[in-house]
Design a protein around this motif. Structure first.
Motif, mmCIF file in Angstrom:
data_model
loop_
_atom_site.group_PDB
_atom_site.id
_atom_site.type_symbol
_atom_site.label_atom_id
_atom_site.label_comp_id
_atom_site.label_asym_id
_atom_site.label_seq_id
_atom_site.Cartn_x
_atom_site.Cartn_y
_atom_site.Cartn_z
ATOM 1 N N UNK A 11 -21.535 -31.377 -23.991
ATOM 2 C CA UNK A 11 -22.841 -31.366 -23.322
ATOM 3 C C UNK A 11 -22.678 -31.251 -21.813
ATOM 4 N N UNK A 12 -21.676 -31.969 -21.284
ATOM 5 C CA UNK A 12 -21.410 -31.908 -19.842
ATOM 6 C C UNK A 12 -21.018 -30.481 -19.440
ATOM 7 N N UNK A 13 -20.101 -29.897 -20.197
ATOM 8 C CA UNK A 13 -19.641 -28.540 -19.883
ATOM 9 C C UNK A 13 -20.789 -27.534 -19.990
ATOM 10 N N UNK A 14 -21.645 -27.701 -21.012
ATOM 11 C CA UNK A 14 -22.766 -26.771 -21.185
ATOM 12 C C UNK A 14 -23.659 -26.765 -19.955
ATOM 13 N N UNK A 15 -24.021 -27.972 -19.477
ATOM 14 C CA UNK A 15 -24.897 -28.046 -18.303
ATOM 15 C C UNK A 15 -24.244 -27.388 -17.090
ATOM 16 N N UNK A 16 -22.932 -27.644 -16.904
ATOM 17 C CA UNK A 16 -22.246 -27.124 -15.713
ATOM 18 C C UNK A 16 -22.145 -25.599 -15.775
ATOM 19 N N UNK A 17 -21.743 -25.088 -16.941
ATOM 20 C CA UNK A 17 -21.514 -23.641 -17.036
ATOM 21 C C UNK A 17 -22.842 -22.889 -17.079
ATOM 22 N N UNK A 18 -23.841 -23.477 -17.749
ATOM 23 C CA UNK A 18 -25.183 -22.876 -17.733
ATOM 24 C C UNK A 18 -25.696 -22.835 -16.293
ATOM 25 N N UNK A 19 -25.325 -23.846 -15.521
ATOM 26 C CA UNK A 19 -25.744 -23.927 -14.117
ATOM 27 C C UNK A 19 -25.017 -22.947 -13.221
ATOM 28 N N UNK A 20 -24.122 -22.145 -13.789
ATOM 29 C CA UNK A 20 -23.532 -21.053 -13.025
ATOM 30 C C UNK A 20 -22.276 -21.400 -12.255
ATOM 31 N N UNK A 21 -21.657 -22.560 -12.521
ATOM 32 C CA UNK A 21 -20.381 -22.848 -11.875
ATOM 33 C C UNK A 21 -19.317 -22.041 -12.613
ATOM 34 N N UNK A 22 -18.499 -21.312 -11.848
ATOM 35 C CA UNK A 22 -17.475 -20.466 -12.464
ATOM 36 C C UNK A 22 -16.399 -21.337 -13.094
ATOM 37 N N UNK A 23 -16.054 -21.039 -14.346
ATOM 38 C CA UNK A 23 -15.069 -21.866 -15.047
ATOM 39 C C UNK A 23 -13.686 -21.733 -14.414
ATOM 40 N N UNK A 24 -13.452 -20.642 -13.693
ATOM 41 C CA UNK A 24 -12.163 -20.470 -13.043
ATOM 42 C C UNK A 24 -12.144 -21.101 -11.648
ATOM 43 N N UNK A 25 -13.270 -21.682 -11.229
ATOM 44 C CA UNK A 25 -13.306 -22.395 -9.959
ATOM 45 C C UNK A 25 -13.726 -21.537 -8.786
ATOM 46 N N UNK A 26 -14.082 -22.210 -7.677
ATOM 47 C CA UNK A 26 -14.355 -21.521 -6.436
ATOM 48 C C UNK A 26 -15.777 -21.029 -6.223
ATOM 49 N N UNK A 27 -16.657 -21.218 -7.225
ATOM 50 C CA UNK A 27 -17.999 -20.693 -7.065
ATOM 51 C C UNK A 27 -18.964 -21.566 -7.874
ATOM 52 N N UNK A 28 -20.103 -21.893 -7.283
ATOM 53 C CA UNK A 28 -21.097 -22.664 -8.025
ATOM 54 C C UNK A 28 -21.949 -23.513 -7.113
#
Lengths: 253, 333
Positions: B245-262
């Motif tokens: 659930x935590x990951x879903x909110x973060x990635x849906x929120x547009x933070x790049x999984x590879x880092x550096x953007x969000x």
């Protein structure tokens, strides 16, 4: 002439049996652009890395503003007022121009609360960069542009501008035009020319003679780890430089 | 506006409008949806995830991840329950519960940030290990009944606002400050986007992620304690699936999984999007089985959009955009 901002006294550095730099001395004065040239393996990058604090000399002294310095890290050199721009540029593409210029040295709001809450003074940082844009007539896009959207030459200019804006006495540029096209090179060279009138000593490392001849006041030629020439640019032609670099001629130094 | 600006604007605000449209649709379909009590419920249901999401998003921005949050939450809750059962008293037990989370976070941080182990492997180990440890500690017996004072943490209200929402708001505001107003935000982008450069410049590329792992563990512990308070029992089921659930909110929120953007605002909208979607689907009588499908579809849709934006952006990156006199038409070459 005034006292030099940076003085190297017989610096030497060996890597095992290889004498990369042998007793090289050099003095850089404010408002002067020194071209440091030499063929591959002449010792340019070893000398640069010693000035930048990346490696320690075996012998000799580095004197900045009359004070003898021992650099343990690149940060020490920076603190002493020597900014080195390597070819990697050390810019973060995901951050904009202002953010990159102040990265790691952000200005905090004055007063105890600013320090305690680590609140940045964003307006002051923008203003400093804005002043820099005007002072150097920087030909760059808006300062909020992400570095990822800049061209190679513009990135180079940002990296040099950061070095200069930090008010350091000496700016060392390691092959700033090496990977650039004609227009991009022009952007960088014209910026370096403008630095001359701003009381910074610039050490311009290159093996491109045309670029050195255009911007340098003084040229220093390295060959096989030794300094073989050091003198005003005006007295030399491109042919002379090539001869010095390759060892075909020895200067009456 | 140029095409580039329009692109950037929709990219930054797309999720906000998706959320607004979602709220509008549910408001039309259900008369009970757009009410203060219902939105309090949505916030309350997502407050625990929300306060874990804040350090979680910072870790992802640094190019790292913490999959152990759900298991750390249950371990903290269970240890707290044991401490209460052995008569240590509420304040000491609370501190022990939080300390367990911080210690696990420090363990993660030491191995990953300082020693350079893979974040996925170490925290996946924590996902299994911390929950196993929690089950071992309880030996299958759930402690319960911690009294009215502890119940305040999960069920209490201050000025009419449920305490978990207040805690979430505090954590989120601290997160906003660190992300946008403190140097940390830029440093995290540098660590996640160009680690070698960041290290060269002198940014603390090891200490920043280390303390973020400690914060993540601490937030997970607080979340576990809030749920234990709401249940009035330290059940071993606490925190199951929380990391997803935590990951879903973060990635849906547009933070790049590879880092550096969000952006942290994006993460807030991602969190609310999931909350509104789950709540709304129940309100309009869609089968609860479908809820997971909808969240999965939203995540895949967001990923596809993000990819599309990046492609469009790349097309527009100017190779040379300094003003240079354009060659005159018909000029000799």
């Amino acid at each position: 002439m005034s006292a030099p901002v940076l003085e190297l006294r017989s610096l030497s550095k060996s890597f095992g049996p290889v004498h990369a730099v042998k007793t090289v001395s050099l003095a850089a004065h404010a408002g002067e652009v020194i071209g440091l040239i030499g063929d591959n393996g002449a010792g340019k990058s070893t000398l640069t890395r010693m000035i930048a604090g990346a490696i320690r000399p075996d012998q000799g002294d580095i004197i900045v503003n009359g004070r003898k310095e021992h650099f343990e890290t690149a940060q020490d050199a920076r603190r002493a007022g020597i900014e080195t721009v390597f070819q990697t540029l050390a810019l973060v593409p995901g951050l904009d121009i202002v953010e990159n210029i102040f990265l790691g040295r952000e200005l905090l709001l004055p007063g105890a609360t600013g320090r305690a809450t680590r609140t940045m003074d964003v307006a002051a940082m923008r203003q400093r960069v804005e002043e820099g844009y005007q002072r150097f007539g920087l030909n760059l896009p808006d300062m909020r542009t992400k570095v990822a959207a800049l061209s190679g030459g513009q990135r180079q200019v940002v990296a040099i501008a950061r070095a200069v804006l930090w008010g350091s006495g000496v700016v060392v540029l390691d092959e700033p035009t090496a990977a650039l096209g004609v227009k991009q090179t022009e952007l960088v060279l014209s910026f370096i020319e403008r630095l001359r009138s701003h009381k910074v000593a610039v050490i311009f490392i290159s093996h491109n003679m045309q670029h050195v001849m255009r911007v340098a006041d003084r040229v220093c030629v390295l060959r096989l780890g030794r300094k073989v020439h050091d003198g005003p640019m005006s007295k030399l032609s491109g042919t002379d430089l090539v001869a010095l670099m390759t060892g075909a001629a020895t200067a009456a130094q | 506006m140029t095409r580039q600006q329009i692109l950037g604007w929709t990219q930054r605000n797309g999720l906000f409008f998706a959320l607004a449209i979602l709220i509008a649709i549910f408001s039309i379909l259900s008369s009970r949806f757009l009410t203060v009590p219902n939105f309090t419920v949505i916030l309350l249901q997502n407050a625990v995830i929300g306060l874990i999401v804040v350090p979680g998003a910072m870790l992802i921005l640094c190019g790292l991840v913490d999959l152990s949050v759900g298991s750390v939450a249950v371990l903290s809750a269970v240890v707290f329950g044991q401490a209460m059962a052995s008569g240590l008293g509420l304040p000491v037990s609370l501190l022990i519960g939080l300390a367990v989370g911080a210690a696990w976070g420090a363990f993660n941080g030491y191995l990953i940030a300082i020693q350079g182990f893979s974040p996925i492997i170490i925290t996946l180990g924590g996902l299994a290990g911390a929950r196993g440890l929690a089950e071992f500690v309880t030996q299958g017996y759930t402690t319960y009944g911690y009294g009215r004072e502890f119940a305040f943490l999960g069920n209490g209200k201050l000025l009419g606002v449920p305490v978990p929402i207040i805690l979430f708001a505090i954590v989120f505001l601290i997160g906003l400050h660190l992300w946008y107003r403190a140097p940390l935000g830029r440093h995290m982008i540098a660590v996640g986007g160009a680690k070698d450069t960041a290290a060269e410049i002198g940014i603390k590329v090891k200490l920043i992620p280390f303390w973020l792992y400690v914060a993540s563990g601490l937030a997970a512990a607080l979340g576990g304690l809030i749920i234990a308070s709401q249940l009035d029992g330290a059940a071993v089921t606490i925190g199951t699936g929380m990391e997803l659930e935590v990951l879903t909110a973060i990635l849906l929120g547009g933070v790049s999984f590879t880092g550096g953007r969000g952006s942290l605002f994006g993460v807030l909208f991602g969190l609310l999007f999931v909350g509104v979607l789950s709540n709304g689907l129940v309100q309009v009588n869609v089968s609860p089985y479908f809820e997971q499908v909808a969240i999965g579809a939203a995540l895949c849709g967001a990923a596809a959009l993000d990819m599309l934006y990046q492609r469009l952006e790349r097309l527009n990156v100017p190779v040379e955009n300094e003003p240079i006199e354009a060659p005159q038409a018909g000029e000799a070459r």
